[in-house]
Motif scaffolding. Sequence first.
Motif, mmCIF file in Angstrom:
data_model
loop_
_atom_site.group_PDB
_atom_site.id
_atom_site.type_symbol
_atom_site.label_atom_id
_atom_site.label_comp_id
_atom_site.label_asym_id
_atom_site.label_seq_id
_atom_site.Cartn_x
_atom_site.Cartn_y
_atom_site.Cartn_z
ATOM 1 N N GLY A 108 0.781 -1.226 0.000
ATOM 2 C CA GLY A 108 0.000 0.000 0.000
ATOM 3 C C GLY A 108 0.814 1.277 0.000
ATOM 4 N N PRO A 109 1.880 1.381 0.814
ATOM 5 C CA PRO A 109 2.647 2.627 0.832
ATOM 6 C C PRO A 109 3.237 3.012 -0.522
ATOM 7 C CG PRO A 109 3.119 1.339 2.797
ATOM 8 C CD PRO A 109 2.283 0.474 1.904
ATOM 9 N N MET A 110 3.837 2.034 -1.239
ATOM 10 C CA MET A 110 4.427 2.392 -2.536
ATOM 11 C C MET A 110 3.361 2.630 -3.591
ATOM 12 S SD MET A 110 7.550 3.133 -2.733
ATOM 13 C CE MET A 110 7.362 3.474 -4.467
ATOM 14 N N LEU A 111 2.260 1.912 -3.517
ATOM 15 C CA LEU A 111 1.166 2.187 -4.447
ATOM 16 C C LEU A 111 0.654 3.608 -4.257
ATOM 17 C CD1 LEU A 111 -0.802 -1.185 -4.306
ATOM 18 C CD2 LEU A 111 0.341 -0.227 -6.317
ATOM 19 N N ALA A 112 0.602 4.059 -3.009
ATOM 20 C CA ALA A 112 0.157 5.430 -2.740
ATOM 21 C C ALA A 112 1.153 6.442 -3.286
ATOM 22 C CB ALA A 112 -0.036 5.625 -1.241
ATOM 23 N N VAL A 113 2.443 6.169 -3.128
ATOM 24 C CA VAL A 113 3.466 7.066 -3.671
ATOM 25 C C VAL A 113 3.337 7.171 -5.183
ATOM 26 C CG1 VAL A 113 5.949 7.316 -4.079
ATOM 27 C CG2 VAL A 113 5.114 6.746 -1.796
ATOM 28 N N ASN A 114 3.183 6.025 -5.851
ATOM 29 C CA ASN A 114 3.105 6.037 -7.304
ATOM 30 C C ASN A 114 1.820 6.690 -7.809
ATOM 31 O OD1 ASN A 114 5.626 4.833 -7.942
ATOM 32 N ND2 ASN A 114 4.821 2.842 -7.336
ATOM 33 N N LYS A 115 0.728 6.520 -7.085
ATOM 34 C CA LYS A 115 -0.507 7.213 -7.452
ATOM 35 C C LYS A 115 -0.321 8.717 -7.331
ATOM 36 C CE LYS A 115 -5.456 7.478 -6.398
ATOM 37 N NZ LYS A 115 -6.560 6.948 -5.536
ATOM 38 N N TRP A 116 0.353 9.164 -6.283
ATOM 39 C CA TRP A 116 0.642 10.588 -6.078
ATOM 40 C C TRP A 116 1.469 11.148 -7.231
ATOM 41 C CZ3 TRP A 116 5.579 12.740 -4.682
ATOM 42 C CH2 TRP A 116 5.535 14.083 -4.286
ATOM 43 N N LEU A 117 2.364 10.328 -7.759
ATOM 44 C CA LEU A 117 3.225 10.753 -8.871
ATOM 45 C C LEU A 117 2.496 10.725 -10.212
ATOM 46 C CD1 LEU A 117 6.435 8.865 -7.764
ATOM 47 C CD2 LEU A 117 6.220 11.353 -7.958
ATOM 48 N N GLY A 118 1.351 10.054 -10.292
ATOM 49 C CA GLY A 118 0.586 10.016 -11.530
ATOM 50 C C GLY A 118 0.623 8.705 -12.278
ATOM 51 N N TYR A 119 1.273 7.675 -11.720
ATOM 52 C CA TYR A 119 1.307 6.372 -12.379
ATOM 53 C C TYR A 119 -0.096 5.767 -12.411
ATOM 54 C CZ TYR A 119 6.439 5.894 -12.222
ATOM 55 O OH TYR A 119 7.787 6.044 -12.408
ATOM 56 N N GLU A 120 -0.358 4.987 -13.466
ATOM 57 C CA GLU A 120 -1.616 4.258 -13.591
ATOM 58 C C GLU A 120 -1.322 2.795 -13.891
ATOM 59 O OE1 GLU A 120 -3.846 6.188 -16.641
ATOM 60 O OE2 GLU A 120 -4.404 7.891 -15.374
ATOM 61 N N VAL A 121 -2.138 1.908 -13.337
ATOM 62 C CA VAL A 121 -1.966 0.474 -13.577
ATOM 63 C C VAL A 121 -2.184 0.166 -15.049
ATOM 64 C CG1 VAL A 121 -2.864 -1.828 -13.059
ATOM 65 C CG2 VAL A 121 -2.651 -0.129 -11.228
ATOM 66 N N CYS A 122 -1.239 -0.549 -15.665
ATOM 67 C CA CYS A 122 -1.380 -0.921 -17.073
ATOM 68 C C CYS A 122 -1.476 -2.425 -17.271
ATOM 69 C CB CYS A 122 -0.230 -0.342 -17.904
ATOM 70 S SG CYS A 122 1.423 -0.876 -17.397
ATOM 71 N N ALA A 123 -1.132 -3.200 -16.261
ATOM 72 C CA ALA A 123 -1.264 -4.661 -16.353
ATOM 73 C C ALA A 123 -1.056 -5.234 -14.952
ATOM 74 C CB ALA A 123 -0.256 -5.259 -17.325
ATOM 75 N N THR A 124 -1.478 -6.474 -14.779
ATOM 76 C CA THR A 124 -1.309 -7.163 -13.499
ATOM 77 C C THR A 124 -0.786 -8.567 -13.755
ATOM 78 O OG1 THR A 124 -3.112 -5.899 -12.492
ATOM 79 C CG2 THR A 124 -2.485 -7.956 -11.404
ATOM 80 N N GLU A 125 0.146 -8.986 -12.927
ATOM 81 C CA GLU A 125 0.650 -10.352 -12.961
ATOM 82 C C GLU A 125 0.227 -11.082 -11.688
ATOM 83 O OE1 GLU A 125 4.692 -11.295 -15.344
ATOM 84 O OE2 GLU A 125 4.948 -10.176 -13.500
ATOM 85 N N VAL A 126 0.062 -12.388 -11.808
ATOM 86 C CA VAL A 126 -0.290 -13.222 -10.656
ATOM 87 C C VAL A 126 0.796 -14.280 -10.479
ATOM 88 C CG1 VAL A 126 -1.994 -14.742 -9.616
ATOM 89 C CG2 VAL A 126 -2.740 -12.873 -11.101
ATOM 90 N N ARG A 127 1.321 -14.358 -9.288
ATOM 91 C CA ARG A 127 2.326 -15.383 -9.023
ATOM 92 C C ARG A 127 1.643 -16.703 -8.763
ATOM 93 N NH1 ARG A 127 7.810 -14.275 -5.628
ATOM 94 N NH2 ARG A 127 9.106 -15.512 -7.041
ATOM 95 N N HIS A 128 2.229 -17.753 -9.329
ATOM 96 C CA HIS A 128 1.717 -19.101 -9.160
ATOM 97 C C HIS A 128 2.837 -19.998 -8.621
ATOM 98 C CE1 HIS A 128 -1.527 -17.585 -11.669
ATOM 99 N NE2 HIS A 128 -2.176 -18.720 -11.522
ATOM 100 N N ALA A 129 2.462 -21.061 -7.958
ATOM 101 C CA ALA A 129 3.431 -21.978 -7.404
ATOM 102 C C ALA A 129 2.999 -23.421 -7.607
ATOM 103 C CB ALA A 129 3.655 -21.701 -5.912
ATOM 104 N N ARG A 130 3.980 -24.309 -7.651
ATOM 105 C CA ARG A 130 3.704 -25.734 -7.784
ATOM 106 C C ARG A 130 4.736 -26.515 -6.983
ATOM 107 N NH1 ARG A 130 4.965 -29.671 -12.907
ATOM 108 N NH2 ARG A 130 4.260 -31.582 -11.911
ATOM 109 N N ARG A 131 4.273 -27.501 -6.251
ATOM 110 C CA ARG A 131 5.157 -28.395 -5.524
ATOM 111 C C ARG A 131 5.538 -29.567 -6.419
ATOM 112 N NH1 ARG A 131 7.834 -27.638 -0.838
ATOM 113 N NH2 ARG A 131 7.537 -29.840 -0.341
ATOM 114 N N LEU A 132 6.815 -29.927 -6.420
ATOM 115 C CA LEU A 132 7.268 -31.095 -7.174
ATOM 116 C C LEU A 132 7.246 -32.336 -6.283
ATOM 117 C CD1 LEU A 132 10.345 -29.718 -9.174
ATOM 118 C CD2 LEU A 132 8.004 -30.092 -9.989
ATOM 119 N N GLY A 133 6.968 -33.464 -6.905
ATOM 120 C CA GLY A 133 7.000 -34.722 -6.171
ATOM 121 C C GLY A 133 5.726 -35.018 -5.422
#
Length: 337
Positions: A312-337
């Motif tokens: 939240g803190p860095m998102l607030a800083v970037n919003k203050w600077l004028g940045y806008e979300v252009c894409a989102t990534e989702v982290r995924h995980a898998r256990r082996l074995g």
Amino acid sequence: MTVIVRDLRPGVPSDLEGFARVRRLALPFMLVTPESVVHALTHTHPAARLRSLVAEEDGEVIGTARTGLAHDSPEPGQGFLEVYVRPDRLRRGAGGLLVRAAEEYLAGQGATTLYTWVLDEPAGLAFAEAHGYGRRRSAHFLRLDLAAAGLPPLSPPPPGIELRTAADFADDPRPLFELDAETTSDEPSDIETEFTDYEAWVEETWRHPLLNLDLTTVAVAGGRPVAFTATYTDGGTLPRSRAHPAAGTALPHAAPSAAPSAVSSVMTTAMTGTARAFRGRGLAKLVKNACLHRARAAGVTEAFTGNDTGNGPMLAVNKWLGYEVCATEVRHARRLG
């Protein structure tokens, strides 16, 4: 036509350009060049067991994978794979072949949990699920039209704080390493990170071909860096005689009266962080705003950055600077074995 997967050949220019092109087309929010591809191959810590693969169809690189171990984590057995396919070459089997090759390699290196990022869109999410990966945390890519942005006005640093550039630490970057290690360990992540190897950091991070020391902005208190924003550009550096003051001289509080020579039209923020003892004082805003003003004066027209959606803190800083979300990534995980 048959798709084959093989190792990237670091000495073959067409391989390097093909690898970089796929990454730029699939993920245009991040900077990558043939030089940065070579740098990763030759300067990543040996314990990471980094391996880069390409998927080739009829002599053309249409997909890439970078895979290895999270060697700087205190928890062993964590691996990563970054798989990208050209958007205009999808559904030819390249992605599945790259995933299989990366997983087999990581299993042979002792990995037990694999992590990957997938764009938050139906096709990518379905691909990850089909290969056994479960959804975890998410992160935003943000964009700022620097040519048209109404940046907040520059303000003087608070008492006891000076603004400098990373270039002022060229003779001894260890204080920046210590600050980077502290702030990176506090970043939201599924993988805990501990930077302890200074020489490895110098090779991988400080000497990264995209790191722009003249735009990387540092807040200093008592001679020590206490906040910074690391800046990547895809070509050139600012001439020291015009673009930044001599070592030991604080940056001015206003934009340069004469714009320095252009370095690149695009920049990305690799990391912004503040020492724990100095948080809550607006230093992230201070260094990032100063950096963007200087970048615009240097001819940069487009700025990208990224944030974990829980930061939240860095998102607030970037919003203050004028940045806008252009894409989102989702982290995924898998256990082996």
